[in-house]
Design an enzyme around this catalytic site. Sequence first.
Site, PDB file in Angstrom:
ATOM      1  CB  CYS A 136     -41.492  39.262  27.347  1.00 28.88           C
ATOM      2  SG  CYS A 136     -42.079  40.416  26.104  1.00 28.88           S
ATOM      3  CB  CYS A 139     -40.755  38.888  23.609  1.00 30.58           C
ATOM      4  SG  CYS A 139     -40.658  40.329  24.644  1.00 30.58           S
ATOM      5  CG  ASP A 140     -40.379  34.995  24.289  1.00 32.28           C
ATOM      6  OD1 ASP A 140     -39.750  35.346  23.271  1.00 32.28           O
ATOM      7  OD2 ASP A 140     -39.937  35.112  25.433  1.00 32.28           O
TER       8      ASP A 140
END
Length: 311
Positions: A136, A139-140
């Site tokens: 992701c 997200c990261d």
Amino acid sequence: MGDDEVHNVIIIGSGPAGYTAGLYTARAMLEPVMFAGYMSGGQLMLTSDIENFPGYPEGIGGPEMMMQLREQAERFGLQVHDKNVERIDTSLKPFSVWVEGEEHRAHALIICTGAEAIWLGAEGEDEQKGRGISTCATCDGAFFRDEEIIVIGGGDSAMEEATFLTRFASKVTLIHRRDVFRASKVMYERAANHPKIEIKTFRQVKKWLADEKGLSGAVLEDPRDGSTEEIACTGAFIAIGHTPITGFLEGQIETDESGYIIPKEYTMTSVSGVFAAGDVVDTRYRQAITAAGMGCQAAIDCERWLEENIH
Ligand code: NAP
């Protein structure tokens, strides 16, 4: 405690399919209940910009769109619980849905649990999950500021992730196992023309490399002749597709060999009164707009089925 009431319909899952089914069944006065999952909103919560949903000329962030869909459905009375469904029982009517060990019952179910990212399964992957390897970018990605990262895959997800990651990374190398891309032309070209993105075709990750700080690189293999090379990277994003979330059905609803629910009559599944919509049933389109459309269809099919069979 579960509730004693037998609901008209329980909706399981909360992406665009679930919320649209919620909106339509709520407006049909069916007083729907939704179990949205602990991470409500589905895959679009992990998406940066949605540019291809009609009605948003400037695009919209995935989480923002999911919040708006939820608010819209709640305005008409959809009852949303941010909890996961553990299992269902369709052997008796009304159906049972088990959530945190409690039983909830309904005459009809609409399954909209979507799909989740597939991991590559290369040597060393489990050890580096969360230490440099992710599925992701939204997200990261921010953890990899000014670092060199790789993205694996040749579909729209890989193009989107690679392009998004150029915001943070000093260089993004896109690794694909063929030289033909499933990605749409516009998304492929956006990635291919980006000065920070290099595309390497005919490469598979054979093994992940690590040092004391975490991921340090990967061994890439050419599937045509088995030759290998090493690439240095501190971050890697796997974007090779998704698998449907149907394990909780425990074989009660017919699925194909990959786990996708097989629709029997319009949106109705192999069990009369159980409907399915969105990525959990869709092996072909898998778009937010098509999921929303299917959520609407499932709600209308469900409403008609309840009229004919229950009320
Ligand atoms: P996808 O289209 O199925 O592409 C998966 C890619 O991963 C393919 O290039 C495939 O290679 C590769 N792959 C699969 N297994 C692999 C393995 N074991 N090792 C190496 N490579 C592997 O999946 P997706 O990109 O997640 O897209 C899914 C759907 O969502 C599509 O319909 C797409 O249009 C949609 N989507 C849309 C947007 C958007 O419009 N904004 C964004 C993301 C996704 P092969 O081609 O060789 O099989």
